[in-house]
Design a protein around this motif. Sequence first.
Motif, PDB file in Angstrom:
ATOM      1  N   PHE B 341     -12.424  -0.634  -0.601  1.00 43.61           N
ATOM      2  CA  PHE B 341     -11.767  -2.239  -1.102  1.00 43.61           C
ATOM      3  C   PHE B 341     -10.485  -1.890  -0.841  1.00 43.61           C
ATOM      4  CE2 PHE B 341     -15.576  -1.939  -4.335  1.00 43.61           C
ATOM      5  CZ  PHE B 341     -16.586  -1.853  -3.362  1.00 43.61           C
ATOM      6  N   LEU B 342      -9.976  -0.795  -1.014  1.00 34.64           N
ATOM      7  CA  LEU B 342      -8.551  -0.709  -0.928  1.00 34.64           C
ATOM      8  C   LEU B 342      -7.729  -0.451  -0.006  1.00 34.64           C
ATOM      9  CD1 LEU B 342      -9.016   0.829  -4.616  1.00 34.64           C
ATOM     10  CD2 LEU B 342      -8.329  -1.433  -4.307  1.00 34.64           C
ATOM     11  N   GLY B 343      -7.815  -0.982   1.138  1.00 40.36           N
ATOM     12  CA  GLY B 343      -6.928  -0.685   2.383  1.00 40.36           C
ATOM     13  C   GLY B 343      -5.471  -1.130   2.120  1.00 40.36           C
ATOM     14  N   VAL B 344      -4.847  -0.523   2.444  1.00 43.19           N
ATOM     15  CA  VAL B 344      -3.273  -1.065   2.421  1.00 43.19           C
ATOM     16  C   VAL B 344      -2.535  -0.850   3.646  1.00 43.19           C
ATOM     17  CG1 VAL B 344      -0.960  -0.823   1.346  1.00 43.19           C
ATOM     18  CG2 VAL B 344      -3.161  -0.919  -0.249  1.00 43.19           C
ATOM     19  N   LEU B 345      -1.962  -1.690   4.184  1.00 45.36           N
ATOM     20  CA  LEU B 345      -1.198  -1.571   5.395  1.00 45.36           C
ATOM     21  C   LEU B 345       0.106  -2.230   5.160  1.00 45.36           C
ATOM     22  CD1 LEU B 345      -1.331  -1.068   8.595  1.00 45.36           C
ATOM     23  CD2 LEU B 345      -2.084  -3.652   9.158  1.00 45.36           C
ATOM     24  N   LYS B 346       1.240  -1.171   5.390  1.00 44.35           N
ATOM     25  CA  LYS B 346       2.666  -1.901   5.375  1.00 44.35           C
ATOM     26  C   LYS B 346       3.566  -1.159   6.200  1.00 44.35           C
ATOM     27  CE  LYS B 346       5.629  -0.290   2.301  1.00 44.35           C
ATOM     28  NZ  LYS B 346       6.396  -1.571   1.984  1.00 44.35           N
ATOM     29  N   THR B 347       4.831  -1.739   6.313  1.00 43.18           N
ATOM     30  CA  THR B 347       5.794  -1.213   7.003  1.00 43.18           C
ATOM     31  C   THR B 347       6.740  -0.560   6.263  1.00 43.18           C
ATOM     32  OG1 THR B 347       7.054  -3.340   7.272  1.00 43.18           O
ATOM     33  CG2 THR B 347       5.529  -2.738   9.040  1.00 43.18           C
ATOM     34  N   PHE B 348       7.384   0.583   6.786  1.00 44.17           N
ATOM     35  CA  PHE B 348       8.411   1.167   6.068  1.00 44.17           C
ATOM     36  C   PHE B 348       9.702   0.643   6.666  1.00 44.17           C
ATOM     37  CE2 PHE B 348       5.843   5.129   4.407  1.00 44.17           C
ATOM     38  CZ  PHE B 348       5.592   4.469   3.259  1.00 44.17           C
ATOM     39  N   GLY B 349      10.811   0.741   6.089  1.00 44.50           N
ATOM     40  CA  GLY B 349      11.944   0.208   6.609  1.00 44.50           C
ATOM     41  C   GLY B 349      12.599   1.465   7.341  1.00 44.50           C
ATOM     42  N   ASN B 350      13.820   0.968   7.953  1.00 41.78           N
ATOM     43  CA  ASN B 350      14.413   2.030   8.875  1.00 41.78           C
ATOM     44  C   ASN B 350      15.458   2.859   8.207  1.00 41.78           C
ATOM     45  OD1 ASN B 350      14.570   2.966  11.347  1.00 41.78           O
ATOM     46  ND2 ASN B 350      16.153   1.196  12.077  1.00 41.78           N
ATOM     47  N   ARG B 351      14.868   3.643   7.475  1.00 43.74           N
ATOM     48  CA  ARG B 351      15.763   4.602   6.739  1.00 43.74           C
ATOM     49  C   ARG B 351      15.020   6.037   6.594  1.00 43.74           C
ATOM     50  NH1 ARG B 351      17.423   1.524   1.392  1.00 43.74           N
ATOM     51  NH2 ARG B 351      17.982   3.500   0.765  1.00 43.74           N
ATOM     52  N   GLU B 352      15.636   7.076   6.641  1.00 45.96           N
ATOM     53  CA  GLU B 352      15.292   8.440   6.493  1.00 45.96           C
ATOM     54  C   GLU B 352      15.387   8.770   4.861  1.00 45.96           C
ATOM     55  OE1 GLU B 352      13.503  10.284   8.398  1.00 45.96           O
ATOM     56  OE2 GLU B 352      14.104   8.968  10.157  1.00 45.96           O
ATOM     57  N   SER B 353      14.319   9.579   4.446  1.00 42.85           N
ATOM     58  CA  SER B 353      14.294   9.955   3.152  1.00 42.85           C
ATOM     59  C   SER B 353      15.129  11.284   2.682  1.00 42.85           C
ATOM     60  CB  SER B 353      12.899  10.319   2.673  1.00 42.85           C
ATOM     61  OG  SER B 353      11.991   9.185   2.982  1.00 42.85           O
ATOM     62  N   VAL B 354      15.406  11.174   1.485  1.00 41.44           N
ATOM     63  CA  VAL B 354      16.420  12.176   1.130  1.00 41.44           C
ATOM     64  C   VAL B 354      15.666  13.561   1.247  1.00 41.44           C
ATOM     65  CG1 VAL B 354      17.578  13.037  -1.068  1.00 41.44           C
ATOM     66  CG2 VAL B 354      17.530  10.701  -0.856  1.00 41.44           C
ATOM     67  N   GLY B 355      14.737  13.794   0.667  1.00 42.60           N
ATOM     68  CA  GLY B 355      13.910  14.961   0.513  1.00 42.60           C
ATOM     69  C   GLY B 355      13.487  15.764   2.064  1.00 42.60           C
ATOM     70  N   LEU B 356      13.526  17.040   1.853  1.00 40.99           N
ATOM     71  CA  LEU B 356      13.116  17.799   3.173  1.00 40.99           C
ATOM     72  C   LEU B 356      11.629  17.604   3.669  1.00 40.99           C
ATOM     73  CD1 LEU B 356      14.661  21.097   2.412  1.00 40.99           C
ATOM     74  CD2 LEU B 356      15.525  19.269   3.976  1.00 40.99           C
ATOM     75  N   PRO B 360       8.114   9.206   3.353  1.00 36.79           N
ATOM     76  CA  PRO B 360       8.273   8.057   4.050  1.00 36.79           C
ATOM     77  C   PRO B 360       9.198   8.262   4.968  1.00 36.79           C
ATOM     78  CG  PRO B 360       8.667   7.661   1.494  1.00 36.79           C
ATOM     79  CD  PRO B 360       8.375   9.096   1.768  1.00 36.79           C
ATOM     80  N   GLN B 361       9.045   7.554   6.217  1.00 37.39           N
ATOM     81  CA  GLN B 361       9.878   7.683   7.223  1.00 37.39           C
ATOM     82  C   GLN B 361       9.775   6.268   7.825  1.00 37.39           C
ATOM     83  OE1 GLN B 361       8.440  10.609   9.790  1.00 37.39           O
ATOM     84  NE2 GLN B 361       7.002   9.359  10.849  1.00 37.39           N
ATOM     85  N   PRO B 362      10.586   5.830   8.912  1.00 40.22           N
ATOM     86  CA  PRO B 362      10.582   4.712   9.352  1.00 40.22           C
ATOM     87  C   PRO B 362       9.302   4.542  10.148  1.00 40.22           C
ATOM     88  CG  PRO B 362      12.686   5.647  10.166  1.00 40.22           C
ATOM     89  CD  PRO B 362      11.872   6.734   9.349  1.00 40.22           C
ATOM     90  N   GLY B 363       8.322   3.382  10.321  1.00 38.75           N
ATOM     91  CA  GLY B 363       7.061   3.201  10.937  1.00 38.75           C
ATOM     92  C   GLY B 363       6.359   2.232   9.984  1.00 38.75           C
ATOM     93  N   VAL B 364       5.075   2.583  10.421  1.00 40.97           N
ATOM     94  CA  VAL B 364       3.948   1.658   9.540  1.00 40.97           C
ATOM     95  C   VAL B 364       2.889   2.744   8.765  1.00 40.97           C
ATOM     96  CG1 VAL B 364       1.936   0.076  10.081  1.00 40.97           C
ATOM     97  CG2 VAL B 364       3.692   0.449  11.878  1.00 40.97           C
ATOM     98  N   THR B 365       2.475   2.268   7.586  1.00 45.09           N
ATOM     99  CA  THR B 365       1.640   3.198   6.868  1.00 45.09           C
ATOM    100  C   THR B 365       0.384   2.461   6.364  1.00 45.09           C
ATOM    101  OG1 THR B 365       1.544   4.628   4.813  1.00 45.09           O
ATOM    102  CG2 THR B 365       3.023   2.716   4.719  1.00 45.09           C
ATOM    103  N   LEU B 366      -0.684   3.262   6.780  1.00 45.29           N
ATOM    104  CA  LEU B 366      -1.848   2.817   6.565  1.00 45.29           C
ATOM    105  C   LEU B 366      -2.640   3.570   5.265  1.00 45.29           C
ATOM    106  CD1 LEU B 366      -4.467   0.909   7.195  1.00 45.29           C
ATOM    107  CD2 LEU B 366      -5.369   2.789   8.505  1.00 45.29           C
ATOM    108  N   ALA B 367      -3.277   3.183   4.244  1.00 40.25           N
ATOM    109  CA  ALA B 367      -3.772   3.894   3.248  1.00 40.25           C
ATOM    110  C   ALA B 367      -5.163   3.334   3.031  1.00 40.25           C
ATOM    111  CB  ALA B 367      -2.791   4.045   1.822  1.00 40.25           C
ATOM    112  N   LEU B 368      -6.180   4.273   2.801  1.00 41.57           N
ATOM    113  CA  LEU B 368      -7.492   3.761   2.506  1.00 41.57           C
ATOM    114  C   LEU B 368      -8.336   4.908   1.695  1.00 41.57           C
ATOM    115  CD1 LEU B 368      -8.845   2.593   5.995  1.00 41.57           C
ATOM    116  CD2 LEU B 368      -9.140   1.321   3.724  1.00 41.57           C
ATOM    117  N   ASP B 369      -8.939   4.479   0.808  1.00 44.48           N
ATOM    118  CA  ASP B 369      -9.892   5.365   0.113  1.00 44.48           C
ATOM    119  C   ASP B 369     -11.250   5.735   0.712  1.00 44.48           C
ATOM    120  OD1 ASP B 369      -7.887   5.668  -1.764  1.00 44.48           O
ATOM    121  OD2 ASP B 369      -8.784   3.955  -3.003  1.00 44.48           O
ATOM    122  N   PHE B 370     -11.879   6.836   0.516  1.00 41.10           N
ATOM    123  CA  PHE B 370     -13.140   7.140   1.288  1.00 41.10           C
ATOM    124  C   PHE B 370     -14.034   7.796   0.140  1.00 41.10           C
ATOM    125  CE2 PHE B 370     -10.048   6.555   4.752  1.00 41.10           C
ATOM    126  CZ  PHE B 370     -11.025   5.920   5.852  1.00 41.10           C
TER     127      PHE B 370
END
Lengths: 255, 437
Positions: B341-356, B360-370
């Motif tokens: 029931f919980l599909g999530v689609l969103k875009t990340f902004g154009n910025r790099e993360s602090v951590g090695l 998160p990275q620039p792009g599109v993220t899809l999250a779904l439970d199975f």
Amino acid sequence: MQDTLNQSKTVVIVGATSLIAQHCARQWLAVGGIGRMVLVGRDAARLQGVADDLQVRQPQARVEVLAGDVTQAASIAALVQRLAAQGVPDVVLIAHGSLPDQPQCQTDLASAEEAMAVNGLSPALCAEAFAGLMQPLGRGTIGIIGSVAGDRGRKSNYVYGAAKGLVERYAEGLQHRLAGTGVQVVLVKPGPTDTPMTAHLKARGAKLASVEQVAQAVVRGMARGTPVVYAPAKWALIMAVIRNLPRVVFHKMDI
Amino acid sequence: MVAVRSWGRLSAEDHDLRVLSERPLTHLPRDPGQHGLAFGMGRSYGDVCLNPGGALWSMRGLDRFIAWDEATGELTCEGGMLLRDIQRSFAPRGWMLPVTPGTQLATVGGAIANDVHGKNHHVHGSFGDHVQELRLLRTDGTLIRCGPQLHPDWFAATVGGLGLTGVVTQATLRLRPVPSAWLDTETLPYGSLNEFFALADASEAGWEHTVSWIDCLSGGDPGRTRGIFLRANAAPDAPPGAQPPRDHQRTVPFAPPVSLVNRLSLRPFNAAYYHLNRRRAGRALQHYEPFSYPLDNLQEWNRIYGRRGFYQYQCVVPRPHGPDAVAALLHQITASGQGSFLGVLKTFGNRESVGLLSFPQPGVTLALDFPNLGERTLRLFEQLDAVVAEAGGRLYPAKDARMPRALFEAGYPRLAQFLPYRDPNIRSAMSLRLMGD
């Protein structure tokens, strides 16, 4: 009660580094209406850590620490006098204690003595000292944290249970004496609670009440002036059964 | 030993649970030769927070505020502090955490270790972007203070470092002033992936929070992929007479023998959800809690997936490949009939993360439970992995329980740079799986 709306309300917590006490303090400050909170305990540095946390949570209240020994009658009297010099507190919570090692108490009488002093005598004397301040004014609430362990002596922790039983009888007597004066005495008896004191039980997989839940019962019970509060409430039923078990049955149980 | 599960409930294995409560904390308790791992709320889905047979250091007792500076908005607290306690203490005073994940029942230490993100990544980045300083306790007893300026190498390894560099005993976070605890929200149904991307692009400049729910079974044809796009900005004032929502906790009482999310329930639920929200389309004022943490009042909702537990699959793919990759992923999922029931689609902004190792990275993220259907689910994941690898994307370790090592290494090219900062006596089921140690 009504005076929860009074901005200048003063709360004193004895044994304020105990986890249940800390969470009671957080809940009181979150509700608001407290002008001054004094944290009493043995170790000034540890008290200051608790005070810093509470001060961030509620910058409008004045959170103070007062370090001292609450196991000696003379020093209890001195501490309470110092507190009284700045006005009689409206709410006092007596929360200190430590869970002794029962087998050790059986072989080492000094441990048993210390456990009874810390968990029984000391809370009773603190309650007495504050009751003496509040009675002439005819107002105030004293909360004392007892334990379900005080309801019936059991082989697994009767030294602690005896001390808490003393607290219960003491609170009962104070309630009798102060009935009708406007001063309320509330005895809270938590069941096993998820605190550092019971970390070893948790590590063995015991189901423990959350400290937030117990703190909520303390705060609510003290606001209402309920004479005896079990936290969580189901312990009232469990302990009623345990107290009333016939001795022949009880003695066969490994509890 | 105590049986501990993570949020996905895929396993319940014994751990030597040690509650940390000493202050100041100067050593991490463990038996000689034993490995340890910090554990907060167990909200990670897979095995990143588990260490079967080893020590698990429970951080929940270390939940005190230490200092607050109203002038700068800097808050110092212990690592076991709940995000919810920060939000509830500070939102009424006009300050909030700039970044939180979809639950506020996570600890500050956990949020740092997983460098969590929220619905406002395009404006505020991830959690690590707002950490001014942290204290890292190592198993050899050394305490390392680090931040963006102070020992930035240690900081970059620890933010998103999956708890493997040491234990975050305290952190200084910069909060963000907000005009009120309320959000001005807009709900927009969409009927194709193109529409989604157009909405995402159009909303990036003017809206602080953007996220979309997606009907994971509608992806057979990208032209007909439907969902609900949500966007929000901080509202200047609370609606007149409005009160913050009351705590109204419900609990899923037990895990049923089979998942309640299955072929029979999925299609009608998603259709109903879509149509219900389509009718709610438009603007509304909403308190931040139900908007940002919609599931926090349903305790133990993870039980609905039954006794076998569930996986979450969350990937990010670079924006240029986004539309094709998302279409391919949804196509596979629709064909398999699995999903949630919980599909999530969103875009990340154009910025790099602090951590090695930040996700998160620039792009599109899809999250779904199975729901965990064993082999069938794992086979589907292999197909999804192929799409993600092809697009040059990566999976989110905080949600993962099964990604192959090759995909991890391809997705996290700075892994070799990270490894020297690991604490030799800390490990997780995930580090064993993905780093061999």
